[in-house]
Design an enzyme around this catalytic site. Structure first.
Site, PDB file in Angstrom:
ATOM      1  N   ARG A  50       0.842  -1.202   0.000  1.00 17.24           N
ATOM      2  CA  ARG A  50       0.000   0.000   0.000  1.00 17.24           C
ATOM      3  C   ARG A  50       0.874   1.248   0.000  1.00 17.24           C
ATOM      4  O   ARG A  50       0.552   2.240  -0.659  1.00 17.24           O
ATOM      5  CB  ARG A  50      -0.945  -0.012   1.209  1.00 17.24           C
ATOM      6  N   ARG A 103       9.599  19.760  -7.481  1.00 16.77           N
ATOM      7  CA  ARG A 103      10.959  19.625  -8.041  1.00 16.77           C
ATOM      8  C   ARG A 103      11.991  20.309  -7.150  1.00 16.77           C
ATOM      9  O   ARG A 103      13.171  20.028  -7.229  1.00 16.77           O
ATOM     10  CB  ARG A 103      11.027  20.231  -9.441  1.00 16.77           C
ATOM     11  N   LYS A 150      -3.002   6.780   1.454  1.00 18.84           N
ATOM     12  CA  LYS A 150      -2.871   7.064   2.891  1.00 18.84           C
ATOM     13  C   LYS A 150      -1.942   8.275   3.035  1.00 18.84           C
ATOM     14  O   LYS A 150      -0.766   8.146   3.407  1.00 18.84           O
ATOM     15  CB  LYS A 150      -2.343   5.826   3.622  1.00 18.84           C
ATOM     16  N   GLU A 183     -16.571   5.088   5.185  1.00 24.12           N
ATOM     17  CA  GLU A 183     -15.734   4.474   6.231  1.00 24.12           C
ATOM     18  C   GLU A 183     -15.800   5.367   7.457  1.00 24.12           C
ATOM     19  O   GLU A 183     -16.531   6.352   7.472  1.00 24.12           O
ATOM     20  CB  GLU A 183     -14.296   4.306   5.736  1.00 24.12           C
TER      21      GLU A 183
HETATM   22  N1  PXG Z   1      -9.783   4.066   7.009  1.00 21.57           N
HETATM   23  C1  PXG Z   1      -9.009   5.095   7.369  1.00 21.57           C
HETATM   24  C2  PXG Z   1      -9.386   6.459   6.965  1.00 21.57           C
HETATM   25  C3  PXG Z   1      -7.837   4.872   8.101  1.00 21.57           C
HETATM   26  O1  PXG Z   1      -7.056   5.895   8.436  1.00 21.57           O
HETATM   27  C4  PXG Z   1      -8.356   2.510   8.101  1.00 21.57           C
HETATM   28  C5  PXG Z   1      -9.479   2.798   7.357  1.00 21.57           C
HETATM   29  C6  PXG Z   1      -8.048   1.084   8.423  1.00 21.57           C
HETATM   30  O2  PXG Z   1      -6.940   0.633   7.655  1.00 21.57           O
HETATM   31  P1  PXG Z   1      -5.972  -0.508   8.195  1.00 21.57           P
HETATM   32  O3  PXG Z   1      -5.009  -0.731   7.082  1.00 21.57           O
HETATM   33  O4  PXG Z   1      -5.314   0.028   9.431  1.00 21.57           O
HETATM   34  O5  PXG Z   1      -6.818  -1.688   8.459  1.00 21.57           O
HETATM   35  C7  PXG Z   1      -7.496   3.560   8.479  1.00 21.57           C
HETATM   36  C8  PXG Z   1      -6.237   3.324   9.225  1.00 21.57           C
HETATM   37  C9  PXG Z   1      -4.951   5.263  14.907  1.00 21.57           C
HETATM   38  C10 PXG Z   1      -4.898   5.417  13.446  1.00 21.57           C
HETATM   39  O6  PXG Z   1      -4.089   5.841  15.587  1.00 21.57           O
HETATM   40  C11 PXG Z   1      -5.591   4.555  12.635  1.00 21.57           C
HETATM   41  C12 PXG Z   1      -5.559   4.701  11.254  1.00 21.57           C
HETATM   42  C13 PXG Z   1      -4.836   5.725  10.738  1.00 21.57           C
HETATM   43  C14 PXG Z   1      -4.156   6.584  11.540  1.00 21.57           C
HETATM   44  C15 PXG Z   1      -4.154   6.440  12.906  1.00 21.57           C
HETATM   45  O7  PXG Z   1      -5.853   4.579  15.397  1.00 21.57           O
HETATM   46  N2  PXG Z   1      -6.312   3.825  10.539  1.00 21.57           N
END
Ligand code: PXG
Length: 297
Positions: A50, A103, A150, A183
């Protein structure tokens, strides 16, 4: 605590990036949140894939090859002597000038890795479930920087979470431009109705969660219940038998109250309970070894 920055390890107080870093000036960069369980890094390859895909999407050249990043992650966890850890990996565009032109970030991307202990929801939340609200903030459209990247631009998520906190809830749902559920601020969302399990498709505008993918595999393999990806409105959550969220931080957790409506029986339902167990079993028995890897050298 030892923090990795561009090939060197620093003490916490000395771990710094420049104020001219475009990650700081513009949120120009990407990140990953990764967990280690029991001395093994969970689904590391998925997170690295990812990361590569996010980098490609924002025209960011990773500063070192992905194999080297993998080694740096393992070494950071090892140096900090952690068995269970939350790993935050950040790649910024690096140092530039005060303009938007990428750049000008001539030195290239900066990579840093923090491995810390995990802060989790207290166990009672896994038994009793979370309270969730719908945020007034909309999910970014697919024609914007896609939610699949992300990126370091997390303001919408942070403000949505603040709305949840202000309402006495733990998480916030983001609807997309068409009013469908996408989400939560830091988690993906699923619901169960009459024995079927549903989750929004990537086209609803979601981060394709590593945990989401694992849970979809577990539903199929362990429950014999293939998850159906479809667009749905909030109403379907209100009238669901069970709703649960998935994420690296939360793992699998029930949502029992949404916008004041009680979901199902108002407590963590049987299928979610079962999934939490399967997820924990799997997380504790898989992953890239941190310590055995060193012994093997
Ligand atoms: N949606 C969003 C917007 C996220 O930021 C997920 C879904 C779940 O993805 P994963 O790959 O983790 O199953 C995320 C990720 C925290 C924290 O501190 C959690 C995320 C991002 C930043 C901080 O709990 N979740």
């Amino acid at each position: 605590m030892k923090i990795y920055i561009d090939g060197k390890y620093y003490d916490k107080d000395d771990a710094k990036v420049s104020v001219f870093d475009h990650g700081v000036l513009y949120g120009d960069g990407i990140f990953e949140g990764i967990r280690a369980y029991n001395g093994r890094i969970f689904r590391l390859e998925d997170h690295l894939q990812r990361l590569e895909e996010s980098a490609n999407a924002i025209l960011l050249k990773l500063p070192i090859p992905i194999k080297e990043i993998e080694k740096a992650i393992i070494e950071t966890v090892r140096l900090n002597g952690l068995k269970d850890a939350y790993i935050r990996l950040v790649v910024t565009r690096g140092v530039g000038d005060l303009g938007l032109d990428m750049r000008k970030c001539k030195a290239g991307a900066t990579l840093f890795i923090i491995a810390d202990r995990i802060e989790l929801y207290p166990e009672e939340f896994y038994e009793k479930g979370l309270t969730v609200i719908t945020s007034t903030i909309r999910q970014k459209g697919l024609d914007q920087v896609t939610p699949g990247v992300k990126s370091l631009n997390y303001l919408a998520n942070i403000l949505a979470r603040a709305e949840a906190t202000a309402a006495g809830a733990q998480e916030a749902i983001l609807l997309n431009a068409t009013g469908h559920v996408s989400e939560c601020s830091g988690d993906n969302i699923f619901y169960i109705k009459a024995g079927k399990i549903f989750t929004p498709p990537t086209s609803a505008g979601i981060l394709v969660g590593v945990t989401r993918n694992v849970v979809m595999e577990l539903c199929e393999k362990k429950l014999g219940n293939k998850v159906i990806e479809r667009n749905f409105p909030r109403y379907d959550l209100y009238s669901a038998d069970e709703v649960f969220l998935t994420g690296t931080g939360a793992e699998v957790i029930s949502a029992v109250k949404i916008d004041g409506r009680v979901i199902g029986k108002g407590t963590c339902g049987p299928t979610t309970k079962n999934l939490i167990k399967h997820f924990r079993d799997y997380a504790n028995s898989s992953g890239t070894p941190v310590y055995e890897a060193v012994k093997a050298k």
